[in-house]
Design an enzyme around this catalytic site. Sequence first.
Site, short mmCIF file in Angstrom:
data_model
loop_
_atom_site.label_atom_id
_atom_site.label_comp_id
_atom_site.label_asym_id
_atom_site.label_seq_id
_atom_site.Cartn_x
_atom_site.Cartn_y
_atom_site.Cartn_z
N ARG A 212 0.83 -1.21 0.00
CA ARG A 212 0.00 0.00 0.00
C ARG A 212 0.86 1.26 0.00
O ARG A 212 0.55 2.25 -0.67
CB ARG A 212 -0.95 -0.02 1.20
CG ARG A 212 -2.07 -1.04 1.06
CD ARG A 212 -3.11 -0.86 2.15
NE ARG A 212 -2.77 -1.50 3.41
CZ ARG A 212 -3.08 -2.75 3.74
NH1 ARG A 212 -3.73 -3.52 2.87
NH2 ARG A 212 -2.77 -3.24 4.93
N PHE A 228 -10.64 -4.72 -7.40
CA PHE A 228 -10.84 -5.56 -6.21
C PHE A 228 -10.45 -4.74 -4.97
O PHE A 228 -9.65 -5.17 -4.14
CB PHE A 228 -10.00 -6.84 -6.28
CG PHE A 228 -10.13 -7.59 -7.58
CD1 PHE A 228 -11.22 -8.43 -7.81
CD2 PHE A 228 -9.17 -7.46 -8.57
CE1 PHE A 228 -11.34 -9.13 -9.01
CE2 PHE A 228 -9.28 -8.17 -9.77
CZ PHE A 228 -10.37 -8.99 -9.98
N ASP A 250 -15.28 -2.78 -6.74
CA ASP A 250 -15.47 -4.01 -5.98
C ASP A 250 -16.91 -4.46 -6.15
O ASP A 250 -17.79 -3.64 -6.42
CB ASP A 250 -15.16 -3.78 -4.49
CG ASP A 250 -14.82 -5.06 -3.77
OD1 ASP A 250 -13.61 -5.35 -3.59
OD2 ASP A 250 -15.75 -5.80 -3.37
N ASP A 300 -5.42 -6.56 -7.29
CA ASP A 300 -5.21 -7.37 -6.08
C ASP A 300 -6.40 -8.31 -5.92
O ASP A 300 -7.22 -8.15 -5.01
CB ASP A 300 -5.05 -6.46 -4.86
CG ASP A 300 -4.70 -7.25 -3.60
OD1 ASP A 300 -4.16 -8.35 -3.73
OD2 ASP A 300 -5.00 -6.75 -2.49
N CYS A 340 -2.22 -13.89 -4.45
CA CYS A 340 -2.11 -14.38 -3.07
C CYS A 340 -2.29 -15.89 -3.02
O CYS A 340 -2.53 -16.46 -1.96
CB CYS A 340 -3.15 -13.68 -2.18
SG CYS A 340 -4.87 -14.02 -2.65
#
Length: 396
Positions: A212, A228, A250, A300, A340
């Site tokens: 970030r 996202f 989102d 992300d 991730c």
Amino acid sequence: MSSRIYLNVGREKSLLRRHPWVFSKAVNKIKGKPMLGETVDIFDSKGKWLAKGAYSPDSQIRVRVWSFDEHQQIDRDFFLQKLSNAQARRDWFIAQGKLTGYRLIAGESDGLPGITIDKYDNFIVCQLLSAGADFHRFTLVDCLKELYPGCHIYERSDVDVRKKEGLEPTTGWLTEPLDSTECVIEEHGIKIHVDVANGHKTGFYLDQRDSRVVAGKYGKGKTVLNCFSYTSTFSLHCAANDAEKVINVDVSQAALDMGKRNLALNNLSDKQVEFIKEDVFKLLRRYREEKQSFDMIILDPPKFVESKAQLTGACRGYKDINMLAMQLLKPGGTLLTFSCSGLMDASLFQKVVADAALDAKRNVYFVERLQQAADHPIASNYPEGYYLKGLVCQVE
């Protein structure tokens, strides 16, 4: 005397390298009748002691190792020491970043398999995902009360993986209930609302903290599309660094609403920030048709890979979304892209992004690599602890 697990011939190699898992196929025989989560001693085929760990009869990971010290007792002092050591390893960067939210225990990487503990201001959230973790839940809570007096402890063991351990998902207060499950944390000067009961995972994505900050650095003066976006924390750093415009996308209206609250919490102008409730894949395609373009895009996405069988499909998903993002970037634009998914290693992720560049017909340069923050360490004996990969790409 504890129950004993004897391994098949040659299956002790991983334990000799101090990897903390014993798979079911490695087990030859069991002496005794261990209960779910009970501590057992592990021996090789010749009867040499190797380790002690938590027994899980229904899981493919039959034993998760607590200790490689034959004389170590798995008791209150053991857990108290593990928690204290984990806190000590984190003190330096907590002070450096003035953090009031951080991961205290990152499972196997902190020597406590199946246990995740996050601290959000005066809240502590426990996620107990293994049989051994569940077996020792009250001891863990007792230790946390001693180390962090006055903290409010909440459980977020609402994860399907518990079923593989013969456990049911569970959530709720482990200390006296409060009316609210919300708090505010701070990282690198940015304040963030966290709802420990209703937020993703244990309430928030602490692992992206460093990324970030990086996003804020690259976003200065730029038009930024944050895909996202969840509660829009990447955008907070961009807005705080005078991004020209930030669009958060989102599918969750609740997440976007929390993003608006975060913006107000930091006294940032809502004139430069927009919130859009839509499917990212569909929106990127529409933007491409409309010939819209951006200086910077952040990707992300949630985990695309839950098993090896899903890896090929996940690669297609990552490739598609990165290609779309590259096509929307202005020449010289910046792409921050992440995975991730632990089953997708860093080299494969880079290859997927490189393939996306070919399909997008853009020249792409990898200028920076990103990974999970320091409170999500990767123990040398547990490489699986490395799961979050990020690339900063310059797109021409």
